[in-house]
Design a protein around this motif. Structure first.
Motif, PDB file in Angstrom:
ATOM      1  N   LEU A 136      -6.164   0.298  -6.360  1.00 50.23           N
ATOM      2  CA  LEU A 136      -7.243   0.850  -5.537  1.00 50.23           C
ATOM      3  C   LEU A 136      -8.554   0.065  -5.590  1.00 50.23           C
ATOM      4  CD1 LEU A 136      -6.593   4.620  -6.364  1.00 50.23           C
ATOM      5  CD2 LEU A 136      -5.711   3.305  -4.437  1.00 50.23           C
ATOM      6  N   LYS A 173      -6.759  -2.260  -1.935  1.00 45.66           N
ATOM      7  CA  LYS A 173      -7.033  -1.032  -1.207  1.00 45.66           C
ATOM      8  C   LYS A 173      -5.734  -0.253  -0.953  1.00 45.66           C
ATOM      9  CE  LYS A 173      -9.014   0.739   3.046  1.00 45.66           C
ATOM     10  NZ  LYS A 173      -9.693   0.430   4.303  1.00 45.66           N
ATOM     11  N   ASN A 174      -5.737   1.017  -1.299  1.00 44.07           N
ATOM     12  CA  ASN A 174      -4.597   1.922  -1.103  1.00 44.07           C
ATOM     13  C   ASN A 174      -3.326   1.468  -1.822  1.00 44.07           C
ATOM     14  OD1 ASN A 174      -6.138   3.636   0.586  1.00 44.07           O
ATOM     15  ND2 ASN A 174      -5.781   2.253   2.283  1.00 44.07           N
ATOM     16  N   MET A 184       0.832  -1.208   0.000  1.00 43.51           N
ATOM     17  CA  MET A 184       0.000   0.000   0.000  1.00 43.51           C
ATOM     18  C   MET A 184       0.867   1.259   0.000  1.00 43.51           C
ATOM     19  SD  MET A 184      -2.998  -0.715   2.746  1.00 43.51           S
ATOM     20  CE  MET A 184      -4.300  -1.883   2.472  1.00 43.51           C
ATOM     21  N   TYR A 185       0.371   2.275  -0.657  1.00 48.09           N
ATOM     22  CA  TYR A 185       0.959   3.620  -0.693  1.00 48.09           C
ATOM     23  C   TYR A 185       2.288   3.688  -1.445  1.00 48.09           C
ATOM     24  CZ  TYR A 185      -2.505   3.954   2.988  1.00 48.09           C
ATOM     25  OH  TYR A 185      -3.663   3.868   3.716  1.00 48.09           O
TER      26      TYR A 185
END
Length: 162
Positions: free
Chosen positions: A124, A97-98, A71-72
């Motif tokens: 995402l 997600k993320n 993530m990120y």
């Protein structure tokens, strides 16, 4: 203790409270640092016992690391990936997600054999990405690598920690 104010003072206190709120700084964004790759091991992809490709890996082996994964991240190098290591073989499911980069996910059983894979997971997206069979290890790499490396069910992997 109960405070009692005369009615004449109450409007002044309300005005004072409103002024003190107006003096507080406006919400500002907090600068963040880009999350970068940290090599924690090496992984070899095997076909018929022969190494076909080697890559550097980060390892996710705690509940927090399993939950956050990649993530990120804004990028992942060509020969980099994240290996999720679980304590047992079980049905596994991931989502994006993320996660900002498209990924291929390769699911391995307890014997490090590919049981399934998912290509080009959409950044995402919250859609579940399940393993076709129980898995103990999951390798996340840049989208397109399953095809480029000709990954097939039954192929193996081996890894070492730094």
């Amino acid at each position: 203790m109960k405070l009692i104010f005369p009615r004449a003072i109450l409007p002044g206190l309300i005005s004072l409270a409103a002024l003190s709120c107006a003096d507080e700084p406006k919400e500002t964004s907090i600068p963040t640092e880009e999350i970068t790759f940290t090599k924690e091991g090496e992984l070899d992809l095997l076909k018929n016992g022969e190494i076909t490709h080697s890559l550097n890996i980060e390892i996710a082996d705690t509940p927090y690391e399993w939950e956050t994964g990649l993530m990120y991240r804004e990028a992942l190098g060509e020969d980099q990936g994240m290996l999720f290591i679980y304590t047992n073989e079980a049905p596994r499911s991931f989502y994006m997600k993320n996660t900002l980069i498209p990924l291929d996910l390769i699911f391995y059983d307890k014997d490090s054999s590919v049981v399934s894979f998912h290509e080009n997971a959409v950044p995402l997206d919250l859609t579940s990405i399940p393993s076709a069979k129980p898995a103990q290890f999951i390798l996340e790499v840049n989208a397109g690598k399953v095809d480029e490396w000709n990954i097939e069910t039954g192929d193996k992997m081996k890894f070492t920690r730094d």
